[in-house]
Design a protein around this motif. Structure first.
Motif, mmCIF file in Angstrom:
data_model
loop_
_atom_site.group_PDB
_atom_site.id
_atom_site.type_symbol
_atom_site.label_atom_id
_atom_site.label_comp_id
_atom_site.label_asym_id
_atom_site.label_seq_id
_atom_site.Cartn_x
_atom_site.Cartn_y
_atom_site.Cartn_z
ATOM 1 N N LEU A 1 -0.947 -2.746 6.649
ATOM 2 C CA LEU A 1 -2.237 -2.605 7.312
ATOM 3 C C LEU A 1 -2.076 -2.931 8.794
ATOM 4 O O LEU A 1 -1.605 -4.011 9.156
ATOM 5 C CB LEU A 1 -3.252 -3.547 6.671
ATOM 6 C CG LEU A 1 -4.657 -3.559 7.241
ATOM 7 C CD1 LEU A 1 -5.302 -2.184 7.145
ATOM 8 C CD2 LEU A 1 -5.510 -4.596 6.533
ATOM 9 N N GLN B 1 3.368 3.503 6.835
ATOM 10 C CA GLN B 1 4.209 3.570 5.642
ATOM 11 C C GLN B 1 5.618 3.981 6.055
ATOM 12 O O GLN B 1 5.854 5.118 6.442
ATOM 13 C CB GLN B 1 3.653 4.554 4.617
ATOM 14 C CG GLN B 1 4.392 4.512 3.291
ATOM 15 C CD GLN B 1 3.733 5.353 2.215
ATOM 16 O OE1 GLN B 1 3.231 6.441 2.478
ATOM 17 N NE2 GLN B 1 3.713 4.847 0.980
ATOM 18 N N TYR C 1 -2.911 2.505 8.469
ATOM 19 C CA TYR C 1 -1.784 1.940 7.740
ATOM 20 C C TYR C 1 -0.504 2.618 8.214
ATOM 21 O O TYR C 1 -0.495 3.805 8.555
ATOM 22 C CB TYR C 1 -1.919 2.173 6.230
ATOM 23 C CG TYR C 1 -2.837 1.229 5.508
ATOM 24 C CD1 TYR C 1 -4.202 1.478 5.446
ATOM 25 C CD2 TYR C 1 -2.339 0.098 4.881
ATOM 26 C CE1 TYR C 1 -5.052 0.609 4.767
ATOM 27 C CE2 TYR C 1 -3.179 -0.777 4.197
ATOM 28 C CZ TYR C 1 -4.530 -0.513 4.141
ATOM 29 O OH TYR C 1 -5.360 -1.376 3.479
ATOM 30 N N PHE D 1 0.763 2.271 -6.839
ATOM 31 C CA PHE D 1 0.552 1.037 -6.082
ATOM 32 C C PHE D 1 -0.623 0.259 -6.654
ATOM 33 O O PHE D 1 -1.654 0.848 -7.002
ATOM 34 C CB PHE D 1 0.217 1.337 -4.618
ATOM 35 C CG PHE D 1 1.284 2.026 -3.833
ATOM 36 C CD1 PHE D 1 1.263 3.406 -3.659
ATOM 37 C CD2 PHE D 1 2.299 1.307 -3.228
ATOM 38 C CE1 PHE D 1 2.232 4.048 -2.913
ATOM 39 C CE2 PHE D 1 3.283 1.942 -2.477
ATOM 40 C CZ PHE D 1 3.248 3.313 -2.325
ATOM 41 N N LEU E 1 5.247 7.277 8.421
ATOM 42 C CA LEU E 1 4.022 8.010 8.078
ATOM 43 C C LEU E 1 2.837 7.106 8.421
ATOM 44 O O LEU E 1 2.760 5.984 7.922
ATOM 45 C CB LEU E 1 4.012 8.372 6.600
ATOM 46 C CG LEU E 1 2.782 9.132 6.089
ATOM 47 C CD1 LEU E 1 2.722 10.532 6.706
ATOM 48 C CD2 LEU E 1 2.803 9.229 4.564
ATOM 49 N N PRO F 1 6.425 -1.615 1.888
ATOM 50 C CA PRO F 1 5.056 -1.438 1.424
ATOM 51 C C PRO F 1 4.166 -0.895 2.536
ATOM 52 O O PRO F 1 4.503 -1.010 3.710
ATOM 53 C CB PRO F 1 4.619 -2.859 1.046
ATOM 54 C CG PRO F 1 5.853 -3.673 0.989
ATOM 55 C CD PRO F 1 6.828 -3.030 1.892
ATOM 56 N N LEU F 2 3.038 -0.347 2.136
ATOM 57 C CA LEU F 2 2.033 0.045 3.115
ATOM 58 C C LEU F 2 1.627 -1.173 3.939
ATOM 59 O O LEU F 2 1.277 -2.209 3.400
ATOM 60 C CB LEU F 2 0.803 0.594 2.402
ATOM 61 C CG LEU F 2 0.893 2.027 1.894
ATOM 62 C CD1 LEU F 2 -0.090 2.243 0.760
ATOM 63 C CD2 LEU F 2 0.621 2.991 3.032
ATOM 64 N N PHE G 1 -1.335 -3.845 -0.091
ATOM 65 C CA PHE G 1 -0.707 -3.055 -1.143
ATOM 66 C C PHE G 1 0.595 -3.687 -1.615
ATOM 67 O O PHE G 1 1.352 -4.266 -0.831
ATOM 68 C CB PHE G 1 -0.413 -1.643 -0.631
ATOM 69 C CG PHE G 1 -1.618 -0.759 -0.579
ATOM 70 C CD1 PHE G 1 -2.555 -0.904 0.430
ATOM 71 C CD2 PHE G 1 -1.826 0.217 -1.542
ATOM 72 C CE1 PHE G 1 -3.678 -0.104 0.484
ATOM 73 C CE2 PHE G 1 -2.947 1.024 -1.499
ATOM 74 C CZ PHE G 1 -3.871 0.861 -0.485
ATOM 75 N N GLY G 2 0.862 -3.534 -2.914
ATOM 76 C CA GLY G 2 2.160 -3.884 -3.440
ATOM 77 C C GLY G 2 3.197 -2.855 -3.005
ATOM 78 O O GLY G 2 2.861 -1.833 -2.411
ATOM 79 N N ALA G 3 4.462 -3.141 -3.325
ATOM 80 C CA ALA G 3 5.550 -2.264 -2.900
ATOM 81 C C ALA G 3 5.591 -0.966 -3.695
ATOM 82 O O ALA G 3 6.238 -0.008 -3.286
ATOM 83 C CB ALA G 3 6.876 -2.989 -3.014
#
Lengths: 109, 117
Positions: free
Chosen positions: B45, B37, B35, A88, B88, B42-43, A99-101
């Motif tokens: 926030l 997931q 975060y 990432f 997650l 994407p993660l 974050f990017g994918a």
């Protein structure tokens, strides 16, 4: 928050070959970070790039920040099975890191 | 213990349950984060606590409620969740340099794998 595009989404690599993953932004970045997440694991900080054109190396990993600070790349040479995971890039946003994918890397032995 | 510790590692809860996720950091950091997931996303926030003050995030549903009693501990209280909340949940901490705005890497915990049934 800040948007970054990562390509490719998936990378299937023959063991011993090189590959590169890219992170692109439409706006100028103050800095960029890279993380690695192993399967079943959590993201682990790899490196941070701050300066225009900056290049940093960690063993077989080479990280680069573009001259315009709008893109970054991670190049891995002589891929090993230990390189498996998702990489990432992450950029600052007003609240925290965005974050990017990610690029998910699998390795063929 | 070192680093960032999250408990429990796995959690299965019904939609009417109330549960809490716990995060503890032993790094002396001054900022903590939650975060989410999900598969193929994407993660995301969710919440930020900086110097123990919460940074608002209006995009997170009210069924998620964070709490930061001190700089080392962070909780995420869950109530009346939906199956799509299964994911997650990762806690992270960092040392923010407010004077120079020089960022540092985040240290993540191992996460709580949440399943809502």
């Amino acid at each position: 928050g800040q948007q970054v595009m990562q390509i490719p989404q998936y990378q299937h690599v023959q063991e011993g070959e090189d590959f590169t993953t890219y992170c692109n932004s439409s706006t100028t970045l103050s800095n960029i970070q890279w993380y690695k997440q192993r399967p079943g694991g959590h993201p682990v900080f790899l490196i941070q790039l701050v300066k225009s054109g900056e290049v940093k190396k960690q063993k077989r990993l080479t990280f680069q920040f573009g001259e315009a600070k709008k893109n970054s790349s991670l190049h891995i040479t002589a891929t090993q099975t230990t390189d498996v995971g998702t990489y990432f890039c992450a950029v600052p946003s007003p609240q925290g890191l965005s974050f990017g994918a990610g690029t998910t890397v699998t390795v063929r032995a | 213990e070192t680093g960032v510790t999250q408990t429990p590692r796995h959690l299965v809860m019904g939609m009417t349950n109330k549960k809490s996720l716990k995060c503890e950091q032993h790094l002396g950091h001054n900022a903590m984060y939650w975060y989410k997931q999900s598969a193929k996303k994407p993660l995301e926030l969710m919440f930020v606590y900086s110097l123990e003050e919460r940074v608002e995030n209006n995009s997170v549903p009210s069924r998620f409620s964070p709490e930061c009693p001190n700089s080392s501990h962070l909780f995420l209280h869950l109530h009346t969740l939906q199956p799509e909340d299964s994911a997650l949940y990762l806690c992270a901490s960092s040392q923010e340099d407010y004077g120079q705005r020089q960022p540092y890497g985040y240290t993540f915990g191992s996460g709580t794998r949440l399943t809502v049934v």
